[in-house]
Write a protein that holds these residues in place. Structure first.
Motif, PDB file in Angstrom:
ATOM      1  N   GLY A   1       7.734  -4.949  -9.708  1.00 28.01           N
ATOM      2  CA  GLY A   1       7.231  -6.258  -9.334  1.00 28.01           C
ATOM      3  C   GLY A   1       8.072  -7.339  -9.980  1.00 28.01           C
TER       4      GLY A   1
ATOM      5  N   SER B   1       4.177 -10.454  -6.605  1.00 23.07           N
ATOM      6  CA  SER B   1       5.125 -11.409  -6.047  1.00 23.07           C
ATOM      7  C   SER B   1       4.443 -12.770  -6.061  1.00 23.07           C
ATOM      8  CB  SER B   1       5.489 -11.022  -4.606  1.00 23.07           C
ATOM      9  OG  SER B   1       6.356 -11.970  -4.024  1.00 23.07           O
TER      10      SER B   1
ATOM     11  N   TRP C   1       5.773  -2.884  -3.836  1.00 23.48           N
ATOM     12  CA  TRP C   1       5.976  -4.024  -4.731  1.00 23.48           C
ATOM     13  C   TRP C   1       4.626  -4.515  -5.246  1.00 23.48           C
ATOM     14  CZ3 TRP C   1      10.514  -4.922  -6.663  1.00 23.48           C
ATOM     15  CH2 TRP C   1      10.769  -6.126  -7.344  1.00 23.48           C
TER      16      TRP C   1
END
Length: 473
Positions: free
Chosen positions: A154, A361, A358
């Protein structure tokens, strides 16, 4: 006896001298040193070069066994007088070796056979010492001994690992410690670069021993703020005649506040509809030919958003294919010091696993801009104006949101008597567009990209017809 003592003393002094010169400085990576990382010759390289280059791993977390892969090129002429520039590609999950080095700003580019190289005359190591890093782990040749790391990347950990990489890399290359230092990148590196710059600035204030002489950063077609990025994409698609009025309306209703990395199901459906209307063009470069048989072009924007930074002598739209062939060759990996124990079973330009998994964000990088502008860093943003992924409209909306006073109004800049693009200078930030370039500016307009980095490094405005040519740096 005296002869032996003299030889021993000579060897001790030689070792100290070489350490100072930075040729056999070892760090915590077992056996890692400049000497061991030096790349002597690459498969398919039928030419000699005047500059040294190095590649290998730098450990960023001992406990987890995380290590980032790098490829470093000294400047062509007088590297001791040139700044150090880092380039990062985005994705999240795409290799800076695959894109930044092999098809954009690096010295070695790959021919269509996937086996031979040619020298890029517009490489940025014409004006700087150039460092490419595959970040985070799971990208390119970077790896972790902890399998959970690959599916838990991340923004936060990427910045932390990249900072650790720089500290440890500078221990291996101490001759660059204190050198003028700049960060550059494109696409999702619109997150990586400002976040790393922020981490460096904050670290410098706490730990002078690991001080990095950061002077500024530059990002291109950069993911910056979820709202403005999406709004600008949809407006660009519509104004360029790529999508219908109806789809444009739906995109603004369902996708305005969604993240590119984690869109909603409703937004996904409308984006699918938009891509049906786009047809078989390459949204990374809407006016150039596409690579025939490239299945990625039929993917929807949702899938493509997980591979920001992809698209390719003359423009070749198939450069990604050439890289895949070249970097999967065992002899190439051996020449680049890739450890077979950690090499991926199949090297890819972008890791789907990293992109899909991921973890974090942030919705907006704009607060970091405010912080770093206040720190006095040189900050530039640039946009290829034929990119429909993170288009020029998105970047303009992001800059407008910063509410910076204008220093020099919008005007054309020139190269070789022709308009190279347009530019505006704000208090604390410079914006430059590159005419006719797509998402990867240096892929489509390599000469103009070299002109851009030259101006950025010396902090001079882009040239006008009335100005003198930028002198060689």
């Amino acid at each position: 006896m005296k002869k032996k003592a003299f030889c021993l003393l000579f060897l001790i002094h030689l070792h100290i001298f070489l350490q100072v010169k930075g040729t056999i400085v070892e760090d915590e990576d077992r056996g890692a040193s400049q000497v061991n990382d030096r790349v002597l010759k690459l498969p398919g390289q039928a030419f000699d070069v005047s500059f040294a280059h190095y590649s290998g791993y730098v450990t960023v977390n001992k406990e987890a066994g995380r290590a980032l892969f790098y490829w470093f090129f000294e400047a062509v002429d007088d590297p001791s007088s040139k700044p150090l520039v880092v380039w990062l590609n985005g994705g999240p999950g795409c290799s800076s070796i695959a894109y930044g080095e092999a098809e954009e700003i690096g010295p070695f580019h790959i021919r269509p056979d996937g086996k031979t190289l040619y020298l890029n005359p517009d490489s940025w190591n014409q004006v700087a010492n150039l460092l490419f890093v595959d970040s985070p782990v799971g990208v390119g040749f970077s790896y972790s001994n902890t399998s959970e790391d690959i599916i838990s990347n991340g923004d936060k950990r990427t910045a932390e690992d990249s900072l650790a990489f720089l500290h440890n890399w500078l221990k291996r290359f101490p001759q660059y410690k204190g050198r003028d230092f700049y960060l550059t990148g494109e696409s999702y590196a619109g997150h990586y670069v400002p976040q790393l710059a922020q981490a460096i600035v904050r670290s410098n204030k706490k730990n002078v021993d690991n001080y990095i002489n950061l002077k500024g950063y530059m990002v291109g077609n950069a993911l910056t703020d979820d709202f403005h990025d999406h709004y600008g994409v949809f407006e660009f698609m519509w104004s360029a005649g790529l999508i219908s009025d109806e789809t444009y309306t739906l995109l603004n209703v369902f996708c305005d506040f969604q993240s590119f990395v984690h869109p909603s199901s409703q937004c996904d459906k409308v984006i699918d509809q938009a891509y049906e209307e786009l047809g078989g063009i390459d949204p990374y470069s809407v006016f150039t030919i596409t690579c025939q048989g490239n299945s990625t072009l039929s993917n929807k924007l949702r899938s493509k958003s997980n591979s920001f930074g992809r698209i390719g002598e003359q423009y070749d739209p198939c450069t990604e294919k050439h890289s895949t062939v070249y970097f999967n060759q065992p002899e190439v990996q051996k020449a680049l010091h890739v450890n077979p124990a950690f090499a991926p079973s199949k090297w890819k330009t972008c890791s789907d696993v990293v992109g899909v998994n991921w973890r974090d964000s942030v919705k907006s990088i704009l607060p970091i801009y405010h912080e770093l502008i206040h720190e006095g860093l040189r900050i530039w943003m640039f946009s290829g104006d034929t990119d429909a992924i993170i288009p020029v409209t998105s970047t303009r909306y992001n800059i407008d949101a910063l509410r910076l006073p204008t220093v020099t109004p919008w005007h054309a800049w020139y190269d070789n008597g022709q308009v190279g693009g347009w530019t505006q200078v704000y208090k604390g930030l410079t914006f430059v567009t590159v005419r006719g370039a797509g998402h990867e500016v240096a892929l489509h307009k390599p000469r103009l990209a070299l002109r851009l980095i030259k101006a950025f490094l010396v902090g001079s405005p882009m040239p006008t017809l009335a100005s003198l040519p930028i002198s060689t740096i």
